[in-house]
Motif scaffolding. Sequence first.
Motif, PDB file in Angstrom:
ATOM      1  N   ALA A   1       3.856  -7.756  18.713  1.00 38.81           N
ATOM      2  CA  ALA A   1       2.632  -8.486  18.392  1.00 38.81           C
ATOM      3  C   ALA A   1       2.381  -8.817  16.807  1.00 38.81           C
ATOM      4  O   ALA A   1       1.756 -10.029  16.987  1.00 38.81           O
ATOM      5  CB  ALA A   1       1.510  -7.565  18.957  1.00 38.81           C
ATOM      6  N   ALA A   2       2.670  -7.840  16.247  1.00 38.82           N
ATOM      7  CA  ALA A   2       2.323  -7.907  14.852  1.00 38.82           C
ATOM      8  C   ALA A   2       3.290  -8.943  14.045  1.00 38.82           C
ATOM      9  O   ALA A   2       2.895  -9.840  13.160  1.00 38.82           O
ATOM     10  CB  ALA A   2       2.596  -6.446  13.912  1.00 38.82           C
ATOM     11  N   VAL A   3       4.693  -8.864  14.704  1.00 39.18           N
ATOM     12  CA  VAL A   3       5.267 -10.032  13.899  1.00 39.18           C
ATOM     13  C   VAL A   3       4.870 -11.470  14.301  1.00 39.18           C
ATOM     14  O   VAL A   3       5.019 -12.117  13.751  1.00 39.18           O
ATOM     15  CB  VAL A   3       6.729  -9.746  14.599  1.00 39.18           C
ATOM     16  N   LEU A   4       4.582 -11.667  15.724  1.00 43.10           N
ATOM     17  CA  LEU A   4       4.022 -12.904  16.185  1.00 43.10           C
ATOM     18  C   LEU A   4       2.770 -13.132  15.103  1.00 43.10           C
ATOM     19  O   LEU A   4       2.483 -14.593  14.783  1.00 43.10           O
ATOM     20  CB  LEU A   4       3.779 -12.754  17.518  1.00 43.10           C
ATOM     21  N   ILE A   5       1.898 -12.277  15.126  1.00 44.48           N
ATOM     22  CA  ILE A   5       0.496 -12.683  14.234  1.00 44.48           C
ATOM     23  C   ILE A   5       0.875 -12.962  12.692  1.00 44.48           C
ATOM     24  O   ILE A   5       0.401 -13.876  12.175  1.00 44.48           O
ATOM     25  CB  ILE A   5      -0.409 -11.459  14.398  1.00 44.48           C
ATOM     26  N   VAL A   6       1.923 -12.100  12.163  1.00 48.81           N
ATOM     27  CA  VAL A   6       2.380 -12.625  10.849  1.00 48.81           C
ATOM     28  C   VAL A   6       2.915 -13.988  10.687  1.00 48.81           C
ATOM     29  O   VAL A   6       2.838 -14.868   9.691  1.00 48.81           O
ATOM     30  CB  VAL A   6       3.108 -11.372  10.295  1.00 48.81           C
TER      31      VAL A   6
ATOM     32  N   SER B   1      -4.988  -8.066  10.862  1.00 54.56           N
ATOM     33  CA  SER B   1      -4.627  -7.530  12.382  1.00 54.56           C
ATOM     34  C   SER B   1      -3.268  -6.981  12.110  1.00 54.56           C
ATOM     35  O   SER B   1      -3.160  -6.085  12.790  1.00 54.56           O
ATOM     36  CB  SER B   1      -5.009  -8.982  13.193  1.00 54.56           C
ATOM     37  N   ALA B   2      -2.638  -7.749  11.657  1.00 51.53           N
ATOM     38  CA  ALA B   2      -0.996  -7.069  11.552  1.00 51.53           C
ATOM     39  C   ALA B   2      -1.088  -5.814  10.900  1.00 51.53           C
ATOM     40  O   ALA B   2      -0.443  -4.982  11.328  1.00 51.53           O
ATOM     41  CB  ALA B   2      -0.133  -8.056  10.839  1.00 51.53           C
ATOM     42  N   ILE B   3      -1.670  -5.451   9.809  1.00 53.38           N
ATOM     43  CA  ILE B   3      -1.744  -4.409   8.921  1.00 53.38           C
ATOM     44  C   ILE B   3      -2.369  -3.362   9.986  1.00 53.38           C
ATOM     45  O   ILE B   3      -1.879  -2.178   9.926  1.00 53.38           O
ATOM     46  CB  ILE B   3      -2.680  -4.409   7.688  1.00 53.38           C
ATOM     47  N   PHE B   4      -3.247  -3.583  10.687  1.00 56.90           N
ATOM     48  CA  PHE B   4      -4.078  -2.447  11.578  1.00 56.90           C
ATOM     49  C   PHE B   4      -2.958  -2.107  12.490  1.00 56.90           C
ATOM     50  O   PHE B   4      -3.029  -1.048  13.220  1.00 56.90           O
ATOM     51  CB  PHE B   4      -5.350  -3.169  12.191  1.00 56.90           C
TER      52      PHE B   4
END
Length: 268
Positions: free
Chosen positions: A168-173, A254-257
């Motif tokens: 999910a973090a990869v997609l957000i970034v 959001s990705a950092i969190f």
Amino acid sequence: ADVIDQIKGEKLIKFVKRRRKHSSKRTVGHRQKLTLVKITDILASGADKSGVKAATGTGSTAAPAAAAPATKAAKAAPARQSISALSLLTPSVIALTVMFTMLSLSTAMIQTFMVPALADMSGFPLSVGETALAAFPFAVMIGVLSGGFVADKVNHQSYVAAAGFGMAAVLIVAIAVVKPGAAPTIAMLVAAGFLAGIIMPSRDLLVRNASPPAAVGRTFGIVTTGFNIGGIIGPLVGGYLIDQKMPVWIFYGSAIFMAITIAIALAV
């Protein structure tokens, strides 16, 4: 010893065959009455001064059986009250509380400020952000349902949480860096919502595994305060970023969190 309950043993089958002019046979069953006791102490010496008397049978189990529920309730009540609130604040519970705070921050910033962030960052009309905003919680719901089946099949729930939030973090970034078109952006946010939802059953199992058996409810109460903490901090941070014309940091933040959440999930 304390009498816990009056029970019956396993059924024993007795087969009887008589030799007569006409042979006969009979099968009878029997369940032996047993007394279930809990050994509270074993005296190596001094038994004559302990006041312990030899057990004598009365031929009736009605009185002990009636007293058994009261005995079990009396023994169970102290067990539930023996764990103090401070003793629940173990390193694992504190870490999980921080993890729930990071979870709240990561998803709340996206859901709360998705529409203005996409409009300022990529120049999309408000309808694009509103469509993504409507689809995101629906994808989370589908992810939660799917995550229940995954949690039943996997022994290491921390790996599920880390893998789901990592993707999910990869997609957000990628949304912040690549700035794709409207349709790909909506699709990527839907996929991120699904991955955020699929980890939730495994996340709750992590809390249950870290909880003492007699204090699961209180442990969940402590840990889920992280949602409230994140709900207080998230709007303040997100609103500041929007006011400062930094919409891209809604996604980066959001990705950092999410990354912090992954680190905690693997540690506990």
